[in-house]
Motif scaffolding. Sequence first.
Motif, mmCIF file in Angstrom:
data_model
loop_
_atom_site.group_PDB
_atom_site.id
_atom_site.type_symbol
_atom_site.label_atom_id
_atom_site.label_comp_id
_atom_site.label_asym_id
_atom_site.label_seq_id
_atom_site.Cartn_x
_atom_site.Cartn_y
_atom_site.Cartn_z
ATOM 1 N N GLU A 110 2.860 1.615 -9.219
ATOM 2 C CA GLU A 110 4.031 1.831 -8.373
ATOM 3 C C GLU A 110 3.595 2.088 -6.925
ATOM 4 O OE1 GLU A 110 7.139 1.583 -9.349
ATOM 5 O OE2 GLU A 110 8.213 2.386 -7.607
ATOM 6 N N ALA A 111 2.547 2.889 -6.764
ATOM 7 C CA ALA A 111 2.066 3.211 -5.413
ATOM 8 C C ALA A 111 1.566 1.960 -4.700
ATOM 9 C CB ALA A 111 0.958 4.255 -5.493
ATOM 10 N N GLU A 112 0.828 1.103 -5.423
ATOM 11 C CA GLU A 112 0.343 -0.145 -4.820
ATOM 12 C C GLU A 112 1.523 -1.031 -4.420
ATOM 13 O OE1 GLU A 112 -3.844 -1.593 -6.678
ATOM 14 O OE2 GLU A 112 -2.213 -1.436 -8.115
ATOM 15 N N TRP A 113 2.503 -1.083 -5.309
ATOM 16 C CA TRP A 113 3.679 -1.927 -5.064
ATOM 17 C C TRP A 113 4.435 -1.454 -3.826
ATOM 18 C CZ3 TRP A 113 5.642 -6.355 -5.244
ATOM 19 C CH2 TRP A 113 7.008 -6.616 -5.374
ATOM 20 N N ILE A 114 4.620 -0.148 -3.711
ATOM 21 C CA ILE A 114 5.327 0.404 -2.550
ATOM 22 C C ILE A 114 4.561 0.076 -1.272
ATOM 23 C CG2 ILE A 114 5.933 2.586 -1.410
ATOM 24 C CD1 ILE A 114 6.744 3.620 -4.228
ATOM 25 N N GLU A 115 3.228 0.166 -1.339
ATOM 26 C CA GLU A 115 2.424 -0.128 -0.154
ATOM 27 C C GLU A 115 2.523 -1.606 0.218
ATOM 28 O OE1 GLU A 115 -1.740 0.701 -0.542
ATOM 29 O OE2 GLU A 115 -2.118 0.013 1.510
ATOM 30 N N VAL A 116 2.499 -2.471 -0.792
ATOM 31 C CA VAL A 116 2.585 -3.908 -0.542
ATOM 32 C C VAL A 116 3.952 -4.253 0.062
ATOM 33 C CG1 VAL A 116 2.759 -6.140 -1.701
ATOM 34 C CG2 VAL A 116 0.892 -4.593 -2.269
ATOM 35 N N LEU A 117 5.010 -3.686 -0.480
ATOM 36 C CA LEU A 117 6.351 -3.942 0.059
ATOM 37 C C LEU A 117 6.446 -3.449 1.501
ATOM 38 C CD1 LEU A 117 8.698 -3.001 -2.926
ATOM 39 C CD2 LEU A 117 8.233 -5.299 -2.034
ATOM 40 N N ALA A 118 5.851 -2.298 1.782
ATOM 41 C CA ALA A 118 5.908 -1.735 3.133
ATOM 42 C C ALA A 118 5.245 -2.673 4.137
ATOM 43 C CB ALA A 118 5.245 -0.359 3.160
ATOM 44 N N MET A 119 4.179 -3.369 3.711
ATOM 45 C CA MET A 119 3.520 -4.329 4.605
ATOM 46 C C MET A 119 4.489 -5.434 5.010
ATOM 47 S SD MET A 119 -0.131 -4.589 2.629
ATOM 48 C CE MET A 119 -0.598 -6.140 3.392
ATOM 49 N N ALA A 120 5.439 -5.737 4.155
ATOM 50 C CA ALA A 120 6.434 -6.777 4.452
ATOM 51 C C ALA A 120 7.713 -6.165 5.019
ATOM 52 C CB ALA A 120 6.757 -7.576 3.198
ATOM 53 N N GLY A 121 7.693 -4.873 5.305
ATOM 54 C CA GLY A 121 8.869 -4.221 5.879
ATOM 55 C C GLY A 121 9.970 -3.986 4.864
ATOM 56 N N MET A 122 9.621 -3.943 3.572
ATOM 57 C CA MET A 122 10.633 -3.756 2.531
ATOM 58 C C MET A 122 10.422 -2.435 1.804
ATOM 59 S SD MET A 122 10.557 -7.504 0.717
ATOM 60 C CE MET A 122 12.150 -7.551 -0.066
ATOM 61 N N THR A 123 11.509 -1.865 1.334
ATOM 62 C CA THR A 123 11.431 -0.713 0.446
ATOM 63 C C THR A 123 11.670 -1.217 -0.978
ATOM 64 O OG1 THR A 123 13.798 -0.268 0.483
ATOM 65 C CG2 THR A 123 12.474 0.736 2.252
ATOM 66 N N PRO A 124 11.332 -0.413 -1.983
ATOM 67 C CA PRO A 124 11.639 -0.833 -3.368
ATOM 68 C C PRO A 124 13.135 -1.116 -3.547
ATOM 69 C CG PRO A 124 10.056 0.949 -3.407
ATOM 70 C CD PRO A 124 10.498 0.803 -1.968
ATOM 71 N N ASP A 125 14.002 -0.373 -2.861
ATOM 72 C CA ASP A 125 15.446 -0.641 -2.940
ATOM 73 C C ASP A 125 15.792 -2.013 -2.365
ATOM 74 O OD1 ASP A 125 16.104 1.654 -4.231
ATOM 75 O OD2 ASP A 125 17.016 2.664 -2.508
#
Length: 157
Positions: A110-125
């Motif tokens: 989950e932590a890796e996923w959140i970090e990867v999404l943040a690189m694209a300017g996205m949140t999990p929501d």
Amino acid sequence: MRGPLTLPRLKELSERALPILEKHFPELLQDQTFLAEPSDNYHGLVIQCDCPPDDRAGFTKCDCQWHPLAGTPMIGGMSGYEELEWDEETAHEALAKNLEWINRAAFMTEAEWIEVLAMAGMTPDDHAKRMAWLDGEIASLDTPTPTAAGLADGGGR
Ligand SMILES: [Zn+2]
């Protein structure tokens, strides 16, 4: 891919994106992975830079808007249907663009996923909403998330 992006930031994001692509999304890699050569490779992004605007509309058409910094990790390959053409993009673009269409990779925490999404300017929501939209569960990406809608309706109008 939101917000002002500079060339050094694009290089840094691409350096972070490449190992993530290689480890978690190898299907997104094209024929070749390489490092950008000076003024020889292309990105497809709007870059914030300090070059003076050079047309009346105030847009900058400097080299920053075309060429990534030398050494920026790139992904390229032949693509197209009727005619094959060379197509290339920075590793950041390859990852960020595809995050709008793909789910979290297997074995990614989950932590890796959140970090990867943040690189694209996205949140999990943001991502969950896009997936719901792709699945036809919501009609528009402008639809408030259930939580947000619940809060908005809580005013008792
Ligand atoms: Zn510039």
